[in-house]
Design a protein around this motif. Structure first.
Motif, PDB file in Angstrom:
ATOM      1  N   ASP A 175      -6.344   8.378 -10.308  1.00  0.00           N
ATOM      2  CA  ASP A 175      -6.747   7.319  -9.375  1.00  0.00           C
ATOM      3  C   ASP A 175      -7.648   7.849  -8.257  1.00  0.00           C
ATOM      4  O   ASP A 175      -7.475   8.974  -7.790  1.00  0.00           O
ATOM      5  CB  ASP A 175      -5.516   6.670  -8.737  1.00  0.00           C
ATOM      6  CG  ASP A 175      -4.707   5.848  -9.734  1.00  0.00           C
ATOM      7  OD1 ASP A 175      -5.272   5.487 -10.784  1.00  0.00           O
ATOM      8  OD2 ASP A 175      -3.530   5.570  -9.462  1.00  0.00           O
TER       9      ASP A 175
ATOM     10  N   ASN B  80       0.832  -1.208   0.000  1.00  0.00           N
ATOM     11  CA  ASN B  80       0.000   0.000   0.000  1.00  0.00           C
ATOM     12  C   ASN B  80       0.868   1.261   0.000  1.00  0.00           C
ATOM     13  O   ASN B  80       0.485   2.278  -0.591  1.00  0.00           O
ATOM     14  CB  ASN B  80      -0.924   0.015   1.216  1.00  0.00           C
ATOM     15  CG  ASN B  80      -2.057  -0.982   1.081  1.00  0.00           C
ATOM     16  OD1 ASN B  80      -2.403  -1.390  -0.020  1.00  0.00           O
ATOM     17  ND2 ASN B  80      -2.629  -1.376   2.210  1.00  0.00           N
TER      18      ASN B  80
ATOM     19  N   TRP C  99      -6.606  10.307  -5.426  1.00  0.00           N
ATOM     20  CA  TRP C  99      -5.272   9.942  -4.933  1.00  0.00           C
ATOM     21  C   TRP C  99      -4.480  11.185  -4.517  1.00  0.00           C
ATOM     22  O   TRP C  99      -3.771  11.170  -3.500  1.00  0.00           O
ATOM     23  CB  TRP C  99      -4.509   9.175  -6.020  1.00  0.00           C
ATOM     24  CG  TRP C  99      -3.047   9.056  -5.727  1.00  0.00           C
ATOM     25  CD1 TRP C  99      -2.435   8.151  -4.912  1.00  0.00           C
ATOM     26  CD2 TRP C  99      -2.006   9.917  -6.210  1.00  0.00           C
ATOM     27  NE1 TRP C  99      -1.081   8.389  -4.856  1.00  0.00           N
ATOM     28  CE2 TRP C  99      -0.797   9.462  -5.649  1.00  0.00           C
ATOM     29  CE3 TRP C  99      -1.979  11.015  -7.067  1.00  0.00           C
ATOM     30  CZ2 TRP C  99       0.420  10.085  -5.924  1.00  0.00           C
ATOM     31  CZ3 TRP C  99      -0.770  11.628  -7.341  1.00  0.00           C
ATOM     32  CH2 TRP C  99       0.416  11.158  -6.772  1.00  0.00           C
TER      33      TRP C  99
ATOM     34  N   TYR D 150     -14.017   7.601   0.051  1.00  0.00           N
ATOM     35  CA  TYR D 150     -13.175   7.598  -1.144  1.00  0.00           C
ATOM     36  C   TYR D 150     -12.808   9.029  -1.506  1.00  0.00           C
ATOM     37  O   TYR D 150     -13.544   9.969  -1.214  1.00  0.00           O
ATOM     38  CB  TYR D 150     -13.833   6.860  -2.313  1.00  0.00           C
ATOM     39  CG  TYR D 150     -15.167   7.384  -2.796  1.00  0.00           C
ATOM     40  CD1 TYR D 150     -15.272   8.098  -3.989  1.00  0.00           C
ATOM     41  CD2 TYR D 150     -16.347   7.135  -2.087  1.00  0.00           C
ATOM     42  CE1 TYR D 150     -16.493   8.549  -4.466  1.00  0.00           C
ATOM     43  CE2 TYR D 150     -17.577   7.585  -2.549  1.00  0.00           C
ATOM     44  CZ  TYR D 150     -17.643   8.284  -3.736  1.00  0.00           C
ATOM     45  OH  TYR D 150     -18.864   8.742  -4.201  1.00  0.00           O
TER      46      TYR D 150
ATOM     47  N   TYR E 294      -8.072   0.988  -5.256  1.00  0.00           N
ATOM     48  CA  TYR E 294      -7.972   2.133  -6.159  1.00  0.00           C
ATOM     49  C   TYR E 294      -8.788   1.888  -7.418  1.00  0.00           C
ATOM     50  O   TYR E 294      -8.848   0.761  -7.925  1.00  0.00           O
ATOM     51  CB  TYR E 294      -6.519   2.394  -6.569  1.00  0.00           C
ATOM     52  CG  TYR E 294      -5.637   2.913  -5.468  1.00  0.00           C
ATOM     53  CD1 TYR E 294      -5.371   4.272  -5.349  1.00  0.00           C
ATOM     54  CD2 TYR E 294      -5.064   2.043  -4.547  1.00  0.00           C
ATOM     55  CE1 TYR E 294      -4.548   4.758  -4.339  1.00  0.00           C
ATOM     56  CE2 TYR E 294      -4.239   2.516  -3.534  1.00  0.00           C
ATOM     57  CZ  TYR E 294      -3.984   3.864  -3.430  1.00  0.00           C
ATOM     58  OH  TYR E 294      -3.179   4.333  -2.426  1.00  0.00           O
TER      59      TYR E 294
ATOM     60  N   TRP F  60      -8.958   6.611  -4.413  1.00  0.00           N
ATOM     61  CA  TRP F  60      -8.637   5.711  -3.316  1.00  0.00           C
ATOM     62  C   TRP F  60      -9.902   5.395  -2.512  1.00  0.00           C
ATOM     63  O   TRP F  60     -10.680   6.292  -2.186  1.00  0.00           O
ATOM     64  CB  TRP F  60      -7.601   6.404  -2.432  1.00  0.00           C
ATOM     65  CG  TRP F  60      -7.212   5.752  -1.133  1.00  0.00           C
ATOM     66  CD1 TRP F  60      -6.222   4.833  -0.923  1.00  0.00           C
ATOM     67  CD2 TRP F  60      -7.758   6.025   0.168  1.00  0.00           C
ATOM     68  NE1 TRP F  60      -6.126   4.524   0.410  1.00  0.00           N
ATOM     69  CE2 TRP F  60      -7.063   5.246   1.100  1.00  0.00           C
ATOM     70  CE3 TRP F  60      -8.783   6.876   0.609  1.00  0.00           C
ATOM     71  CZ2 TRP F  60      -7.343   5.283   2.457  1.00  0.00           C
ATOM     72  CZ3 TRP F  60      -9.064   6.907   1.970  1.00  0.00           C
ATOM     73  CH2 TRP F  60      -8.359   6.117   2.879  1.00  0.00           C
TER      74      TRP F  60
ATOM     75  N   ILE G 249       0.501   4.342  -2.550  1.00  0.00           N
ATOM     76  CA  ILE G 249       0.352   5.730  -2.090  1.00  0.00           C
ATOM     77  C   ILE G 249       1.394   6.615  -2.769  1.00  0.00           C
ATOM     78  O   ILE G 249       1.099   7.728  -3.215  1.00  0.00           O
ATOM     79  CB  ILE G 249       0.499   5.815  -0.557  1.00  0.00           C
ATOM     80  CG1 ILE G 249      -0.655   5.091   0.134  1.00  0.00           C
ATOM     81  CG2 ILE G 249       0.556   7.272  -0.103  1.00  0.00           C
ATOM     82  CD1 ILE G 249      -0.421   4.850   1.618  1.00  0.00           C
TER      83      ILE G 249
ATOM     84  N   GLY H  22       0.845   6.496  -7.045  1.00  0.00           N
ATOM     85  CA  GLY H  22      -0.466   6.611  -7.674  1.00  0.00           C
ATOM     86  C   GLY H  22      -0.463   7.678  -8.760  1.00  0.00           C
ATOM     87  O   GLY H  22       0.451   8.496  -8.865  1.00  0.00           O
TER      88      GLY H  22
ATOM     89  N   HIS I  84      -6.496  -1.136   0.759  1.00  0.00           N
ATOM     90  CA  HIS I  84      -6.561   0.091  -0.019  1.00  0.00           C
ATOM     91  C   HIS I  84      -6.955  -0.306  -1.439  1.00  0.00           C
ATOM     92  O   HIS I  84      -6.218  -1.016  -2.125  1.00  0.00           O
ATOM     93  CB  HIS I  84      -5.212   0.798  -0.047  1.00  0.00           C
ATOM     94  CG  HIS I  84      -4.794   1.374   1.262  1.00  0.00           C
ATOM     95  ND1 HIS I  84      -3.994   2.493   1.364  1.00  0.00           N
ATOM     96  CD2 HIS I  84      -5.065   0.989   2.546  1.00  0.00           C
ATOM     97  CE1 HIS I  84      -3.792   2.782   2.637  1.00  0.00           C
ATOM     98  NE2 HIS I  84      -4.424   1.870   3.375  1.00  0.00           N
TER      99      HIS I  84
ATOM    100  N   HIS J  91     -11.508   3.145   0.972  1.00  0.00           N
ATOM    101  CA  HIS J  91     -11.169   2.512   2.245  1.00  0.00           C
ATOM    102  C   HIS J  91     -12.441   2.430   3.079  1.00  0.00           C
ATOM    103  O   HIS J  91     -13.346   3.259   2.941  1.00  0.00           O
ATOM    104  CB  HIS J  91     -10.120   3.350   2.987  1.00  0.00           C
ATOM    105  CG  HIS J  91      -9.368   2.607   4.040  1.00  0.00           C
ATOM    106  ND1 HIS J  91      -9.823   2.485   5.350  1.00  0.00           N
ATOM    107  CD2 HIS J  91      -8.186   1.950   3.994  1.00  0.00           C
ATOM    108  CE1 HIS J  91      -8.944   1.795   6.052  1.00  0.00           C
ATOM    109  NE2 HIS J  91      -7.935   1.451   5.255  1.00  0.00           N
TER     110      HIS J  91
END
Length: 218
Positions: free
Chosen positions: A39, A28, A97, A94, A53, A41, A32, A35, A51, A43
């Motif tokens: 993108d 992950n 990125w 969400y 994407y 993200w 991070i 990215g 994580h 969670h």
């Protein structure tokens, strides 16, 4: 190892609406770091989870994610949460990125946000085996070179931007040249107006001889 999934809305032959997910918190960290601006993200909110994407098409925004694609992402991230997979009415957060914030004091896999207003939420009422089984059938395990992928993307973006700038400059130059031609044409037409011209008869009345004309011209 990164897991790729093909949700509803995925565009065959492209990465548009491709889902990818890290295997563990160490991977992950790579996601991070490397990215892309396209993108999004995902969670489980206030719970530990994977994580996940979603890669959007160029020009697409977070608020334009198709409902079916959003549901697939939410189901997948809920399923990959030890606590969330056992619960109903699970809230999913969400964000783009680029809104993820990582500081040196954070633990491995932990992130914050630059702008709280860029967070979005959706809720998964209950687990959908139909969705999860369909996604599982599309799963691929890949070992991408994150750094190279990001550098390639950034090079393409720079090339596209330079091409657009060249096209803009060429269009501006062409417009200026056309404006100058139009201005020159208007000036020429003004000179050719009858009010600004002298007839042969008027010339004979005004000048008695060629010498007179030449003296006036000089």
């Amino acid at each position: 190892m990164v897991f790729h999934f093909l949700p509803r809305g995925y565009v065959e032959g492209k990465d548009d609406y491709l889902i990818y997910m890290g295997r563990d918190k160490y991977e992950n960290e790579e996601l991070i770091k490397y990215g892309l601006p396209t993108d999004v993200w995902f969670h489980v909110d206030d719970m530990s989870s994977a994580h996940v994407y979603l890669r959007l098409p160029d020009g697409a925004g977070i608020d334009g994610i198709p409902a079916d694609t959003l549901e697939d992402c939410s189901q997948l991230v809920k399923q990959n949460s030890i606590q969330g997979c056992k619960s109903n009415d699970v809230q999913i957060v969400y964000t783009p990125w680029g809104n993820l914030k990582k500081t040196a004091s954070m633990e491995v896999g932990q992130v914050g946000f630059h702008d709280e207003k860029l967070r979005r939420y959706t809720k998964v009422a209950r687990k959908s085996n139909d969705i999860l089984n369909r996604l599982e059938k599309t799963r691929r395990e890949l070992q991408p070179d994150f750094k190279t992928e990001k550098e390639t993307y950034e090079a393409l973006v720079r090339g596209k931007r330079r091409a657009e700038e060249r096209a803009t400059r060429a269009a501006e130059k062409a417009a200026k040249e056309d404006s100058k031609r139009q201005e020159d044409l208007r000036s020429y037409k003004g000179l050719m107006k009858s009010d600004n011209m002298t007839s042969n008869a008027e010339m004979r009345d005004k000048y008695q001889s060629v010498e007179d004309f030449e003296d006036d011209f000089m």
